[in-house]
Design an enzyme around this catalytic site. Structure first.
Site, PDB file in Angstrom:
ATOM      1  N   LYS A  82      -3.220   0.049   2.924  1.00  0.00           N
ATOM      2  CA  LYS A  82      -2.961   0.303   1.568  1.00  0.00           C
ATOM      3  C   LYS A  82      -2.549  -0.521   0.756  1.00  0.00           C
ATOM      4  O   LYS A  82      -1.846  -1.615   1.460  1.00  0.00           O
ATOM      5  CB  LYS A  82      -1.769   1.882   1.565  1.00  0.00           C
ATOM      6  CG  LYS A  82      -0.434   1.114   2.330  1.00  0.00           C
ATOM      7  CD  LYS A  82       0.347   0.675   1.094  1.00  0.00           C
ATOM      8  CE  LYS A  82       1.827   0.178   1.771  1.00  0.00           C
ATOM      9  NZ  LYS A  82       2.572  -0.776   0.777  1.00  0.00           N
ATOM     10  N   ASP A 123       6.826   5.451   4.095  1.00  0.00           N
ATOM     11  CA  ASP A 123       4.999   5.534   3.537  1.00  0.00           C
ATOM     12  C   ASP A 123       4.208   6.204   4.554  1.00  0.00           C
ATOM     13  O   ASP A 123       3.105   6.666   4.106  1.00  0.00           O
ATOM     14  CB  ASP A 123       4.547   4.106   3.896  1.00  0.00           C
ATOM     15  CG  ASP A 123       5.017   3.224   2.604  1.00  0.00           C
ATOM     16  OD1 ASP A 123       5.596   3.600   1.785  1.00  0.00           O
ATOM     17  OD2 ASP A 123       4.769   1.558   2.870  1.00  0.00           O
TER      18      ASP A 123
END
Length: 284
Positions: free
Chosen positions: A10, A136
């Site tokens: 990401k 996350d």
């Protein structure tokens, strides 16, 4: 039976630290997107009640210090699983790079074990387990483009059509997220208007998005590692529309509207850093 789960990296289009909460966590506001640099988690059941983990990256711990192992242990305990597990982790995402590799690997493990062991976990069940591992992980369970708020557990999917080329540059050193957050001063740290960034993304306003992108953690990490600023400056000089640190660093990413422009940035950065990747933003 074997389950193979893809774990994409990401990047943070925007990361804002709004302040410190009463529970000691920082109030986060972030927009993340997935890119097509992927690890793979391969899961198989064992007859013996143990977790055996292997990886093609010799730097990876293969015990409870690894987020993949941690995810498997939590699920085994919560659901009373008495069969064992063979985990193979194939790494392509750099370690301690701000690219969410560990979190994405953990999320892939949660998704994979839900299938392998027929657990019928819903989204909230998986988020609850994921957040015990890292802030996350809830985002990484679904990946794509999302707004993340709270401590990281509130994930709002954003429907966008961003299709830029992305150049990732990882310097020779790593950064541990856990060492960055204690140095944050919410009173002086630079702020990012995440709501304005969200509006630009949803309106498919590329120039508006570029103007609003930012990362509050650059203040801390670049002060510690000034070389990150040199990477940013060089990428912009080579024609990137924006160059920004992702997460707590040290990886810097550049957005380029065409592959030709991305290639120019890649060629310039290859003599500057060893780890340079040209990828696309993942859709959906």
């Amino acid at each position: 039976m074997e389950v193979i789960e893809k774990a994409p990296a990401k990047i943070n289009l925007g990361l804002d630290i709004a302040g410190k909460r009463s529970d000691g966590y920082h109030e986060l506001s972030m927009i993340m997107v997935s890119v097509d640099l992927n690890d793979y988690v391969i899961l198989k059941s064992l007859d013996t009640d143990e977790i055996i983990m292997t990886s093609d990256n010799h730097k990876m711990p293969l015990n409870e210090k690894n987020d993949v192992y941690k995810a498997a242990s939590l699920i085994k305990e919560k659901y009373g699983i008495t069969t064992g597990l063979d985990i193979s982790l194939q790494k392509s995402i750099p370690i301690c790079a701000g690219l969410g590799g560990g979190s994405s690997d953990a999320a892939a493990t949660i998704r994979g074990l839900n299938k392998l062991w027929n657990l019928n976990m819903g989204r909230e069940d998986m988020i609850e387990i994921g957040f015990q591992i890292g802030s996350d992980v809830p985002y990484c369970l679904e990946a794509g483009c999302s707004l993340i708020t709270g401590k990281g557990e509130i994930v709002e999917r954003l429907e966008t059509s961003l299709s830029s080329w992305v150049v990732l540059v990882k310097p020779h050193f790593g950064i541990s997220t856990r060492t960055v957050f204690p140095e944050i001063d919410p009173e002086t740290i630079s702020r990012v208007d995440i709501e304005a960034l969200k509006r630009a993304l949803l309106a498919k306003d590329y120039e508006g998005m570029i103007a609003q992108m930012g990362n509050s953690l650059e203040d801390v990490t670049i002060k510690r590692k000034p070389f990150i600023q040199k990477i940013k400056d060089r990428m912009l000089k080579c024609g990137a529309d924006v160059a920004l640190m992702t997460g707590s660093g040290p990886t810097v990413f550049a957005l380029c509207p065409t592959e030709k422009r991305a290639d120019r940035v890649v060629n310039s950065m290859k003599g500057f850093c060893k780890e340079v990747y040209k990828v696309r933003i993942l859709q959906g």
